[in-house]
Design a protein around this motif. Structure first.
Motif, PDB file in Angstrom:
ATOM      1  N   ALA A 169      34.393  26.078  -4.303  1.00  0.00           N
ATOM      2  CA  ALA A 169      35.243  26.886  -3.435  1.00  0.00           C
ATOM      3  C   ALA A 169      35.084  26.480  -1.973  1.00  0.00           C
ATOM      4  N   ALA A 170      33.849  26.200  -1.549  1.00  0.00           N
ATOM      5  CA  ALA A 170      33.618  25.777  -0.170  1.00  0.00           C
ATOM      6  C   ALA A 170      34.272  24.430   0.109  1.00  0.00           C
ATOM      7  N   LEU A 171      34.168  23.528  -0.850  1.00  0.00           N
ATOM      8  CA  LEU A 171      34.817  22.229  -0.690  1.00  0.00           C
ATOM      9  C   LEU A 171      36.329  22.377  -0.597  1.00  0.00           C
ATOM     10  N   ALA A 172      36.909  23.215  -1.448  1.00  0.00           N
ATOM     11  CA  ALA A 172      38.360  23.411  -1.420  1.00  0.00           C
ATOM     12  C   ALA A 172      38.809  24.006  -0.089  1.00  0.00           C
ATOM     13  N   ALA A 173      38.018  24.948   0.448  1.00  0.00           N
ATOM     14  CA  ALA A 173      38.383  25.578   1.712  1.00  0.00           C
ATOM     15  C   ALA A 173      38.314  24.599   2.878  1.00  0.00           C
ATOM     16  N   ALA A 174      37.363  23.669   2.834  1.00  0.00           N
ATOM     17  CA  ALA A 174      37.192  22.712   3.930  1.00  0.00           C
ATOM     18  C   ALA A 174      37.992  21.434   3.739  1.00  0.00           C
ATOM     19  N   ASP A 175      38.602  21.280   2.588  1.00  0.00           N
ATOM     20  CA  ASP A 175      39.269  20.030   2.227  1.00  0.00           C
ATOM     21  C   ASP A 175      40.664  19.972   2.837  1.00  0.00           C
ATOM     22  N   ASP A 176      40.865  19.089   3.809  1.00  0.00           N
ATOM     23  CA  ASP A 176      42.178  18.946   4.455  1.00  0.00           C
ATOM     24  C   ASP A 176      42.833  17.609   4.150  1.00  0.00           C
TER      25      ASP A 176
ATOM     26  N   VAL B  31      34.102  13.115  -4.432  1.00  0.00           N
ATOM     27  CA  VAL B  31      32.931  12.254  -4.225  1.00  0.00           C
ATOM     28  C   VAL B  31      31.811  13.040  -3.543  1.00  0.00           C
ATOM     29  N   THR B  32      32.166  13.849  -2.553  1.00  0.00           N
ATOM     30  CA  THR B  32      31.159  14.676  -1.885  1.00  0.00           C
ATOM     31  C   THR B  32      30.516  15.641  -2.866  1.00  0.00           C
ATOM     32  N   TYR B  33      31.318  16.214  -3.756  1.00  0.00           N
ATOM     33  CA  TYR B  33      30.788  17.137  -4.760  1.00  0.00           C
ATOM     34  C   TYR B  33      29.778  16.425  -5.662  1.00  0.00           C
ATOM     35  N   LEU B  34      30.087  15.191  -6.067  1.00  0.00           N
ATOM     36  CA  LEU B  34      29.181  14.454  -6.956  1.00  0.00           C
ATOM     37  C   LEU B  34      27.906  14.009  -6.236  1.00  0.00           C
ATOM     38  N   LEU B  35      28.045  13.508  -5.025  1.00  0.00           N
ATOM     39  CA  LEU B  35      26.917  12.884  -4.337  1.00  0.00           C
ATOM     40  C   LEU B  35      26.213  13.804  -3.352  1.00  0.00           C
TER      41      LEU B  35
ATOM     42  N   LEU C 277      29.062  20.262   4.700  1.00  0.00           N
ATOM     43  CA  LEU C 277      30.440  20.491   5.114  1.00  0.00           C
ATOM     44  C   LEU C 277      30.482  20.887   6.588  1.00  0.00           C
ATOM     45  N   PRO C 278      31.659  20.764   7.214  1.00  0.00           N
ATOM     46  CA  PRO C 278      31.761  21.077   8.650  1.00  0.00           C
ATOM     47  C   PRO C 278      31.235  22.455   9.017  1.00  0.00           C
ATOM     48  N   GLY C 279      31.407  23.442   8.156  1.00  0.00           N
ATOM     49  CA  GLY C 279      30.928  24.788   8.467  1.00  0.00           C
ATOM     50  C   GLY C 279      29.442  24.985   8.232  1.00  0.00           C
TER      51      GLY C 279
ATOM     52  N   VAL D  99      26.047  23.502   2.363  1.00  0.00           N
ATOM     53  CA  VAL D  99      25.406  22.333   1.759  1.00  0.00           C
ATOM     54  C   VAL D  99      25.896  22.156   0.327  1.00  0.00           C
ATOM     55  N   VAL D 100      26.336  20.957   0.012  1.00  0.00           N
ATOM     56  CA  VAL D 100      26.749  20.602  -1.344  1.00  0.00           C
ATOM     57  C   VAL D 100      25.618  19.782  -1.954  1.00  0.00           C
ATOM     58  N   THR D 101      25.051  20.264  -3.033  1.00  0.00           N
ATOM     59  CA  THR D 101      23.915  19.584  -3.651  1.00  0.00           C
ATOM     60  C   THR D 101      24.383  18.372  -4.449  1.00  0.00           C
TER      61      THR D 101
END
Length: 376
Positions: free
Chosen positions: A34-41, A56-60, A64-66, A69-71
């Motif tokens: 959800a955080a990735l989707a919200a920040a994804d432009d 790719v960010t989700y996998l690795l 995020l700008p806000g 942290v994506v593990t």
């Protein structure tokens, strides 16, 4: 990286309050998605819930700008992940290839979760997989009473993915009989699934794709035909490149599994994890880390996934039957079980390793004694 040889967040994977032993990827990491989707432009391909860059960010992993942290879900070369994601953004199917324990299933699950929000459309390949698992089947009670009809048809996961513009996973593709494999050719090339009994077909909606996995060591089971192989882009997932990388993967994954199983925390496990990883890497390579001693190679794969299993079992022993600290005696039986698959040939390989390497290595006296005690 089985399978599970990946780096993950113990807190996220444990999924507190769900009551599930092993939630699906989209459940475990719903907050991150959800955080990735919200920040994804960035532009998203049709049917995708995230852009390729966000996948790719989700996998690795990343920040995020806000500040969220994506593990990391996978530890390995970034370019391989980018190629895999770029493949799914085209009309080409993706084949994840590698030896057992290189996280093919795990990567496929997380790719599906990040691309379409659902990882549960799966065909599990076995020698008994029938064509109905790939195409469709029938509710035979309705078929007998009504004849062929849309209501009597039972869609396969592949058909559902085509209709809903989602990603379907086919596990252990080379274990599926060759004639059943070939049912995928029309689906992947024409993006249609004919239903001749009804005089119709299912056309894939934009966003449909397929992720298959296969083991290097299984190539001789049911080799892919050249026609089917041409429908895939192949990405080979390697074993961890260094000891440090593999130790990190095992440490993180063991922590995640321990949290999910609610094992009591066991401190100071790093030394035993490094020894397990070292043993597996040296026996896989057929030489010690310094290259000075050549070793015989056992028949098993000794994958990172097996190292994770050995350490997790050792943690359970230490927590429930030991003093709460992971010792060599807690992992010894697991290592012997992983190495000695053939009671004659593999046992000779293992005894040679113990006497030539473990016995002489500084600081390994306790490990040598514990392994000798369970080897006999």
């Amino acid at each position: 990286m089985t399978d599970p040889t990946t780096a993950t967040s113990p807190a996220a994977d444990a999924a507190p309050g769900t009551g599930l032993l092993r939630p699906h990827a989209e459940q475990q990491f719903a907050a991150e998605l959800a955080a990735l989707a919200a920040a994804d432009d960035r532009p998203r391909p049709p049917g995708w819930v995230l852009s390729p860059a966000a996948v790719v960010t989700y996998l690795l992993g990343g920040t995020l700008p806000g500040g969220a942290v994506v593990t990391p879900k996978y530890v390995g070369p970034r370019r391989l992940v980018e190629v895999a994601v770029a493949t799914l953004a085209t009309d080409r199917a993706l084949l994840l290839l590698g030896v057992p324990g290189t996280a093919k299933t795990w990567v496929g699950e997380h790719l599906a979760a990040a691309v379409c929000g659902r990882s549960t459309l799966v065909v599990q390949g076995t020698s008994g997989t029938a064509e109905e698992a790939v195409r469709y089947g029938w509710n035979y009670a309705r078929l007998l009473s009504e004849g062929p009809s849309a209501a009597a048809l039972v869609p396969s996961p592949v058909m559902v993915a085509m209709q809903r513009a989602q990603v379907v996973r086919v596990e252990e593709l080379t274990r599926i009989p060759s004639d059943v494999q070939d049912a995928l050719i029309t689906i992947l090339s024409e993006k249609t699934l004919p239903v001749p009994e009804l005089g119709t077909e299912v056309q894939a909606a934009r966003g449909f794709n397929l992720i298959a996995t296969a083991n290097d060591r299984d190539r001789g089971v049911n080799e892919l035909s050249s026609a089917l192989r041409r429908r895939f882009n192949t990405v080979v997932l390697p074993l961890p490149a260094s000891v440090e990388e593999e130790v990190d993967i095992v440490t993180r994954r063991v922590a995640q599994l321990g949290a999910a199983l609610e094992l009591p925390p066991v401190p100071a496990a790093a030394e035993e994890i490094r020894r397990v990883v070292t043993v597996f890497r040296e026996l896989r390579a057929g030489a010690t880390e310094d290259g000075r001693t050549a070793l015989k190679v056992p028949s098993g794969t000794l994958s990172t996934a097996e190292a994770i299993s050995v350490v997790t079992s050792g943690l359970a022993l230490a927590a429930h039957f030991g003093d709460g600290v992971l010792h060599a005696s807690d992992v010894a039986a697991g290592i012997v079980g992983a190495v000695v698959r053939d009671p004659v040939a593999d046992r000779a390989v293992w005894v040679e390793y113990l006497e030539a390497v473990a016995r002489e290595r500084p600081g390994w006296a306790d490990f040598y004694r514990a392994c000798r005690a369970v080897t006999g």
